[in-house]
Design a protein around this motif. Structure first.
Motif, PDB file in Angstrom:
ATOM      1  N   ARG A   7      -3.122   3.579 -11.272  1.00  0.00           N
ATOM      2  CA  ARG A   7      -2.616   3.745 -12.638  1.00  0.00           C
ATOM      3  C   ARG A   7      -2.179   2.398 -13.211  1.00  0.00           C
ATOM      4  N   LEU A  10      -5.284   0.294 -13.995  1.00  0.00           N
ATOM      5  CA  LEU A  10      -5.896   0.696 -15.268  1.00  0.00           C
ATOM      6  C   LEU A  10      -5.114   0.149 -16.457  1.00  0.00           C
ATOM      7  N   ARG A  14      -6.612  -2.446 -19.280  1.00  0.00           N
ATOM      8  CA  ARG A  14      -6.688  -2.056 -20.690  1.00  0.00           C
ATOM      9  C   ARG A  14      -5.828  -2.943 -21.585  1.00  0.00           C
ATOM     10  N   LEU A  65     -13.232  -0.166 -11.687  1.00  0.00           N
ATOM     11  CA  LEU A  65     -12.791   0.477 -12.921  1.00  0.00           C
ATOM     12  C   LEU A  65     -13.323   1.900 -13.106  1.00  0.00           C
ATOM     13  N   ALA A  68     -11.557   4.302 -10.755  1.00  0.00           N
ATOM     14  CA  ALA A  68     -10.164   4.542 -11.130  1.00  0.00           C
ATOM     15  C   ALA A  68     -10.083   5.489 -12.324  1.00  0.00           C
ATOM     16  N   GLU A  69     -11.003   5.326 -13.283  1.00  0.00           N
ATOM     17  CA  GLU A  69     -11.024   6.228 -14.445  1.00  0.00           C
ATOM     18  C   GLU A  69     -11.391   7.643 -14.033  1.00  0.00           C
ATOM     19  N   GLU A  72      -8.311   9.135 -12.626  1.00  0.00           N
ATOM     20  CA  GLU A  72      -7.424   9.457 -13.738  1.00  0.00           C
ATOM     21  C   GLU A  72      -7.826  10.780 -14.384  1.00  0.00           C
TER      22      GLU A  72
END
Length: 297
Positions: A7, A10, A14, A65, A68-69, A72
């Motif tokens: 988290r 990310l 971003r 990435l 990880a998304e 999420e």
């Protein structure tokens, strides 16, 4: 690998900075830095490259990435499954151009908040395009349809714009019966080199080549018109908020534009985001229709 570390990863990816990620997460930048270092140590890979502009993703970070998304999204789906189909909760950040943000979203979001008291709604009004891939917003209202990116794009509604001025200005200046009469009148519009979308270049469609007063904010333009500073192109749905502002040359100068709702493609799997998008879409359509119906013909 810990979800909390992902988290934080990310958030830095971003925000492009430790401090920006910390603000989003509600923790200090030094803690963010330590957690990133801990994740890099656990993975044995450098995830970020520090540059003068901030923290950019290293090749290993680029590869991490999408995974990880995906985690999420899975965590969000699990939370939805446990909470059930009742009230909408959590945070919703909506990005919008300031005309929509000032004159439509407050009413729409007030009704949404009343229906879902545990929903936290944030309205971000900015005169530019939002970057949903960096999660600057959960969804965004735009004035043109994007042509690239992993996005879900939904047409919301059309709306009308007309040339308008305050009745005090109209009484104090020569009458305007045809387009040629605009010569010599003070015009209000956008700062030319700050128009971020060609759909906002309203004055170009009137034939007027120069504006005496300009702003990158449509709300500032409307306030200048309300104070009698001149004529400008305004949203019909904004006129009911400005007593005394009247449309002129409606038969000769009438513009039609559209609002689009834009979401990240991954959010299609989220029942919560689908419900929020539909509620927002219905609310904006209804509010545009209600306000435009109040105009004096």
């Amino acid at each position: 690998m810990d979800w909390d570390d992902l988290r934080i990863f990310l958030a830095v990816a971003r925000a492009d900075s430790l401090s920006g990620a910390g603000r989003r997460l509600g923790i200090d930048a030094s803690t963010v830095g330590r957690r990133v270092a801990r994740l890099e140590g656990a993975l044995g890979a450098k995830l970020f490259v520090k540059t003068p502009q901030g923290y950019g993703l290293a090749p290993e970070g680029e590869r991490l990435l999408p995974h990880a998304e995906a985690v999420e999204a899975a965590m969000g789906s699990a939370q939805e499954a446990l909470s059930g189909p009742g009230d909408l909760t959590g945070q919703l950040r909506i990005g919008a151009p300031d005309g929509c943000a000032n004159y439509l979203l407050p009413q729409v979001c007030a009704r949404l908040s009343e229906a879902h008291p545990r929903l936290e709604i944030q309205i971000v009004a900015l005169p530019r395009v939002f970057n949903l891939s960096k999660r600057e917003a959960d969804m965004a209202v735009a004035v043109s349809q994007p042509q690239a990116g992993r996005l879900v794009v939904q047409r919301l509604t059309d709306y009308q714009l007309h040339l308008a001025a305050h009745e005090d200005y109209l009484r104090a200046h020569p009458p305007i019966r045809r387009r040629a009469d605009l010569r010599g009148h003070r015009m209000i519009g956008y700062i030319a080199d700050m128009i971020f979308d060609r759909e906002l270049d309203y004055l170009a469609e009137t034939g007027v080549e120069w504006a005496a007063l300009t702003s990158n904010s449509v709300s500032v333009q409307m306030q200048a018109i309300r104070m009698g500073a001149g004529l400008g192109i305004v949203h019909d749905f904004a006129i009911p908020f400005c007593p005394g502002v009247r449309r002129v040359l409606t038969d000769e100068i009438s513009l039609r534009r559209s609002f689009w709702l834009i979401r990240h493609a991954d959010d299609r799997r989220s029942q919560r985001m689908n419900r929020l998008a539909e509620a927002l879409a219905q609310g904006i359509r209804a509010e545009v229709a209600r306000l435009q119906a109040r105009l004096i013909p």
